[in-house]
Design an enzyme around this catalytic site. Structure first.
Site, PDB file in Angstrom:
ATOM      1  N   ARG A 158       0.747  -1.217   0.115  1.00  0.00           N
ATOM      2  CA  ARG A 158       0.049  -0.097  -0.095  1.00  0.00           C
ATOM      3  C   ARG A 158       0.958   1.213   0.157  1.00  0.00           C
ATOM      4  NH1 ARG A 158      -3.210  -2.550   3.942  1.00  0.00           N
ATOM      5  NH2 ARG A 158      -4.735  -3.844   3.031  1.00  0.00           N
ATOM      6  N   LYS A 196       2.545  11.693 -11.431  1.00  0.00           N
ATOM      7  CA  LYS A 196       1.417  10.769 -12.280  1.00  0.00           C
ATOM      8  C   LYS A 196       2.353   9.429 -12.494  1.00  0.00           C
ATOM      9  CE  LYS A 196      -1.477  13.582 -15.183  1.00  0.00           C
ATOM     10  NZ  LYS A 196      -1.862  14.057 -16.486  1.00  0.00           N
ATOM     11  N   GLU A 255       9.203  19.454 -24.588  1.00  0.00           N
ATOM     12  CA  GLU A 255       8.485  19.902 -23.432  1.00  0.00           C
ATOM     13  C   GLU A 255       8.789  21.213 -22.705  1.00  0.00           C
ATOM     14  OE1 GLU A 255       5.531  18.173 -23.008  1.00  0.00           O
ATOM     15  OE2 GLU A 255       5.936  16.347 -23.897  1.00  0.00           O
ATOM     16  N   LYS A 304       6.334  23.262 -14.284  1.00  0.00           N
ATOM     17  CA  LYS A 304       5.719  22.377 -14.144  1.00  0.00           C
ATOM     18  C   LYS A 304       5.357  22.091 -12.550  1.00  0.00           C
ATOM     19  CE  LYS A 304       4.401  17.656 -14.804  1.00  0.00           C
ATOM     20  NZ  LYS A 304       4.474  16.653 -15.590  1.00  0.00           N
ATOM     21  N   GLU A 347      -5.405  17.619 -12.198  1.00  0.00           N
ATOM     22  CA  GLU A 347      -6.028  18.014 -13.599  1.00  0.00           C
ATOM     23  C   GLU A 347      -7.577  18.534 -13.783  1.00  0.00           C
ATOM     24  OE1 GLU A 347      -3.699  15.914 -16.357  1.00  0.00           O
ATOM     25  OE2 GLU A 347      -5.023  16.201 -17.943  1.00  0.00           O
ATOM     26  N   ARG A 372      -3.574  22.342 -14.697  1.00  0.00           N
ATOM     27  CA  ARG A 372      -2.871  21.392 -15.171  1.00  0.00           C
ATOM     28  C   ARG A 372      -3.187  21.043 -16.827  1.00  0.00           C
ATOM     29  NH1 ARG A 372      -0.457  16.261 -11.791  1.00  0.00           N
ATOM     30  NH2 ARG A 372       1.080  15.573 -13.385  1.00  0.00           N
ATOM     31  N   ASN A 399      -1.397  20.261 -21.685  1.00  0.00           N
ATOM     32  CA  ASN A 399      -1.768  19.442 -22.934  1.00  0.00           C
ATOM     33  C   ASN A 399      -1.556  20.231 -24.285  1.00  0.00           C
ATOM     34  OD1 ASN A 399      -2.477  17.298 -21.266  1.00  0.00           O
ATOM     35  ND2 ASN A 399      -4.484  18.080 -20.918  1.00  0.00           N
ATOM     36  N   HIS A 437      -0.609  18.706 -27.532  1.00  0.00           N
ATOM     37  CA  HIS A 437      -0.751  17.353 -27.392  1.00  0.00           C
ATOM     38  C   HIS A 437      -2.119  16.749 -27.989  1.00  0.00           C
ATOM     39  CE1 HIS A 437       2.721  17.939 -24.691  1.00  0.00           C
ATOM     40  NE2 HIS A 437       2.643  16.460 -24.313  1.00  0.00           N
ATOM     41  N   HIS A 468      -0.523  13.942 -30.085  1.00  0.00           N
ATOM     42  CA  HIS A 468      -0.907  12.383 -29.804  1.00  0.00           C
ATOM     43  C   HIS A 468      -1.515  11.802 -30.950  1.00  0.00           C
ATOM     44  CE1 HIS A 468      -0.834  12.949 -25.183  1.00  0.00           C
ATOM     45  NE2 HIS A 468       0.177  12.164 -25.639  1.00  0.00           N
ATOM     46  N   HIS A 471       7.770  11.060 -29.180  1.00  0.00           N
ATOM     47  CA  HIS A 471       6.724  12.036 -28.542  1.00  0.00           C
ATOM     48  C   HIS A 471       7.027  13.291 -28.943  1.00  0.00           C
ATOM     49  CE1 HIS A 471       3.656  13.062 -25.814  1.00  0.00           C
ATOM     50  NE2 HIS A 471       4.630  13.919 -25.102  1.00  0.00           N
TER      51      HIS A 471
HETATM   52  N1  LIG Z   1       4.459  10.970 -15.150  1.00  0.00           N
HETATM   53  C1  LIG Z   1       4.460  12.048 -16.184  1.00  0.00           C
HETATM   54  O1  LIG Z   1       3.764  13.097 -15.786  1.00  0.00           O
HETATM   55  C2  LIG Z   1       4.956  11.973 -17.424  1.00  0.00           C
HETATM   56  C3  LIG Z   1       5.036  13.028 -18.195  1.00  0.00           C
HETATM   57  C4  LIG Z   1       5.542  12.687 -19.480  1.00  0.00           C
HETATM   58  C5  LIG Z   1       5.866  11.551 -20.113  1.00  0.00           C
HETATM   59  N2  LIG Z   1       5.882  10.577 -19.135  1.00  0.00           N
HETATM   60  C6  LIG Z   1       6.349   9.253 -19.657  1.00  0.00           C
HETATM   61  O2  LIG Z   1       7.733   9.152 -19.858  1.00  0.00           O
HETATM   62  C7  LIG Z   1       7.901   8.038 -20.666  1.00  0.00           C
HETATM   63  C8  LIG Z   1       9.248   8.886 -21.746  1.00  0.00           C
HETATM   64  O3  LIG Z   1      10.112   9.171 -20.916  1.00  0.00           O
HETATM   65  P1  LIG Z   1      11.786   9.378 -21.485  1.00  0.00           P
HETATM   66  O4  LIG Z   1      11.621  10.329 -22.868  1.00  0.00           O
HETATM   67  O5  LIG Z   1      12.426   9.922 -20.668  1.00  0.00           O
HETATM   68  O6  LIG Z   1      12.204   8.061 -22.037  1.00  0.00           O
HETATM   69  P2  LIG Z   1      12.878   6.530 -21.554  1.00  0.00           P
HETATM   70  O7  LIG Z   1      12.582   6.611 -19.908  1.00  0.00           O
HETATM   71  O8  LIG Z   1      12.421   5.532 -22.399  1.00  0.00           O
HETATM   72  O9  LIG Z   1      14.449   7.156 -21.902  1.00  0.00           O
HETATM   73  C9  LIG Z   1      14.642   7.274 -23.334  1.00  0.00           C
HETATM   74  C10 LIG Z   1      16.022   6.391 -23.596  1.00  0.00           C
HETATM   75  O10 LIG Z   1      17.205   7.004 -22.991  1.00  0.00           O
HETATM   76  C11 LIG Z   1      17.939   6.053 -22.111  1.00  0.00           C
HETATM   77  N3  LIG Z   1      18.596   6.806 -21.128  1.00  0.00           N
HETATM   78  C12 LIG Z   1      17.899   7.420 -20.023  1.00  0.00           C
HETATM   79  N4  LIG Z   1      18.902   8.189 -19.366  1.00  0.00           N
HETATM   80  C13 LIG Z   1      20.053   8.353 -20.232  1.00  0.00           C
HETATM   81  C14 LIG Z   1      21.338   8.982 -20.181  1.00  0.00           C
HETATM   82  N5  LIG Z   1      21.532   9.620 -19.119  1.00  0.00           N
HETATM   83  N6  LIG Z   1      22.150   8.550 -21.032  1.00  0.00           N
HETATM   84  C15 LIG Z   1      21.991   7.530 -21.784  1.00  0.00           C
HETATM   85  N7  LIG Z   1      20.972   7.075 -22.148  1.00  0.00           N
HETATM   86  C16 LIG Z   1      19.939   7.229 -21.267  1.00  0.00           C
HETATM   87  C17 LIG Z   1      16.983   5.174 -21.641  1.00  0.00           C
HETATM   88  O11 LIG Z   1      17.529   3.928 -21.326  1.00  0.00           O
HETATM   89  C18 LIG Z   1      15.898   5.094 -22.847  1.00  0.00           C
HETATM   90  O12 LIG Z   1      16.553   3.980 -23.794  1.00  0.00           O
HETATM   91  C19 LIG Z   1       6.915   7.797 -21.458  1.00  0.00           C
HETATM   92  O13 LIG Z   1       6.343   6.379 -21.051  1.00  0.00           O
HETATM   93  C20 LIG Z   1       5.662   8.599 -20.950  1.00  0.00           C
HETATM   94  O14 LIG Z   1       4.591   8.191 -20.731  1.00  0.00           O
HETATM   95  C21 LIG Z   1       5.406  10.440 -17.858  1.00  0.00           C
HETATM   96 ZN   LIG Z   2       4.265  15.379 -23.637  1.00  0.00          ZN
END
Ligand SMILES: NC(=O)c1ccc[n+]([C@@H]2O[C@H](COP(=O)([O-])OP(=O)(O)OC[C@H]3O[C@@H](n4cnc5c(N)ncnc54)[C@H](O)[C@@H]3O)[C@@H](O)[C@H]2O)c1
Ligand SMILES: [Zn+2]
Length: 349
Positions: free
Chosen positions: A112, A134, A176, A212, A222, A226, A230, A233, A237, A253
């Protein structure tokens, strides 16, 4: 080191934050420390972090969106159990948004909820995914279908980690960073205009993540503000989904969202009175830093994707648009013709 102290979480920013982490870990007396990495962050980031942590268990997942799933959550829950993790254990998430979304979800649901700490290592993670609470996993092909909102106890943002991040991932985060400027901070946009390609200075990174933090603090669930996040997006998207289905190398993305922001800025001129001069500045910014999409953008299937967007309300496609650079307006609606014109505007740039 810069600090942002909130009621339920703390953010530390700078190239010296890991010392602060070490100090906190000693003071908190966690029963066990788990560090979650992916196969890339294990190689590039763990060697930087490891000198600051003693007595830990390292847990690893494969990198990539397709691994943000229930199987991995179950695998990690099982490992926590095997290591007898109790309520006083902590998970440190070292990675991009995939890892912090998944690791946070695992921590927030195990027994939990146990504490978790985010150490984002991508630009997108630093300004966006690691902040705002999130958490979640994808279910089949539905992104973030299962999840919850819960903040990490601490977020440590050290731009040093970006040194090994591939250029394409930097650009992904840049979209972003720029979105935050467009919806909230004109001067940040002006500073971004003066930086080259995907270069993001530490000071700009910090300004972006502060936006942010400010937004999610005022509206964590949201309800209204918040939704400004978007911007770009709704169309973005749809383009991302379209590209995923049709292109051998799908758009990232951030690349899709950059196109979405150009199109939605065009719509903002018609619906919200954004000046054509500002539209031009926005278009020029993205066109000069992101590759032009060479595939087709068929309006009917894109609009179909938009109609299925989970952010829609009362049957309308929901847009966040701009009144001017630095001022967003949520819950905007329009006729399909304007969306078609906006896509056309992008394709003729
Ligand atoms: N929670 C939220 O509010 C929120 C907001 C935006 C996006 N997201 C989520 O985030 C995800 C995308 O995140 P991302 O773009 O960071 O992608 P990711 O976590 O897939 O990282 C991108 C790539 O970079 C590599 N990597 C990470 N750090 C590195 C470093 N310092 N050096 C070399 N390689 C490195 C990772 O292994 C991966 O291959 C999606 O799943 C999306 O839904 C969440
Ligand atoms: Zn985004």
């Amino acid at each position: 080191m810069k600090e942002i102290i909130q009621k339920d979480f703390e953010i530390y920013f700078g190239s010296d934050v890991l010392e602060k982490l070490a100090e906190i870990l000693i003071n908190k007396e966690y029963s066990k420390i788990f560090v979650l990495v992916d196969n890339h962050t294990k190689i590039h980031c763990w060697p930087i972090l490891s000198p600051y942590i003693v007595n830990y268990e390292l847990l690893e997942i494969e990198s990539g969106e397709s691994n943000k799933n229930l199987q991995n959550a179950e695998l990690i829950w099982t490992k926590l159990q095997q290591h007898q993790a109790d309520k006083n254990a902590v998970i440190i998430n070292l990675g991009g948004g995939v890892l912090t979304d998944l690791g946070g979800f695992i921590a927030a649901t195990y027994k939990r909820g146990i504490d978790f700490i985010n150490i984002p290592t991508t630009l997108l993670g630093m300004v966006d995914a690691s902040i705002g609470g999130k958490l979640g996993i994808d279910l089949h092909s539905f992104k973030n279908a299962v999840g919850l909102i819960k903040n990490p106890k601490y977020i440590f943002i050290d731009p040093t980690f970006l040194k090994t991040l591939p250029a394409i991932e930097m650009r992904n985060g840049l979209a972003e960073v720029c979105k935050h400027a467009l919806i909230d901070d004109k001067s940040l946009f002006e500073q971004l205009q003066q930086t080259h390609e995907s270069e993001v200075l530490d000071s700009l990174l910090f300004q972006s993540l502060k936006i942010k933090v400010k937004i999610v603090k005022k509206d964590p669930f949201e309800k209204d503000l918040r939704k400004t996040l978007n911007f770009g997006h709704t169309i973005g998207h749809a383009i991302e989904t379209h590209s995923l289905k049709n292109d051998p190398i799908p758009l990232k993305h951030g690349e899709a969202i950059a196109i979405g922001m150009i199109c939605e800025a065009y719509m903002s001129v018609v619906i919200q009175g954004l000046s054509t001069d500002e539209l031009k500045k926005i278009s020029t910014y993205f066109i000069s830093r992101f590759p032009k999409y060479k595939g087709k953008l068929p309006p009917s299937s894109l609009i179909e994707y938009m109609k299925n967007d989970k952010k829609n309300e009362e049957g309308f496609i929901n847009f966040t648009l701009l009144k001017k650079i630095g001022k967003a307006k949520i819950n905007c609606h329009c006729h399909d013709e304007l969306i078609i014109k906006a896509l056309d505007y992008y394709q003729h740039l």
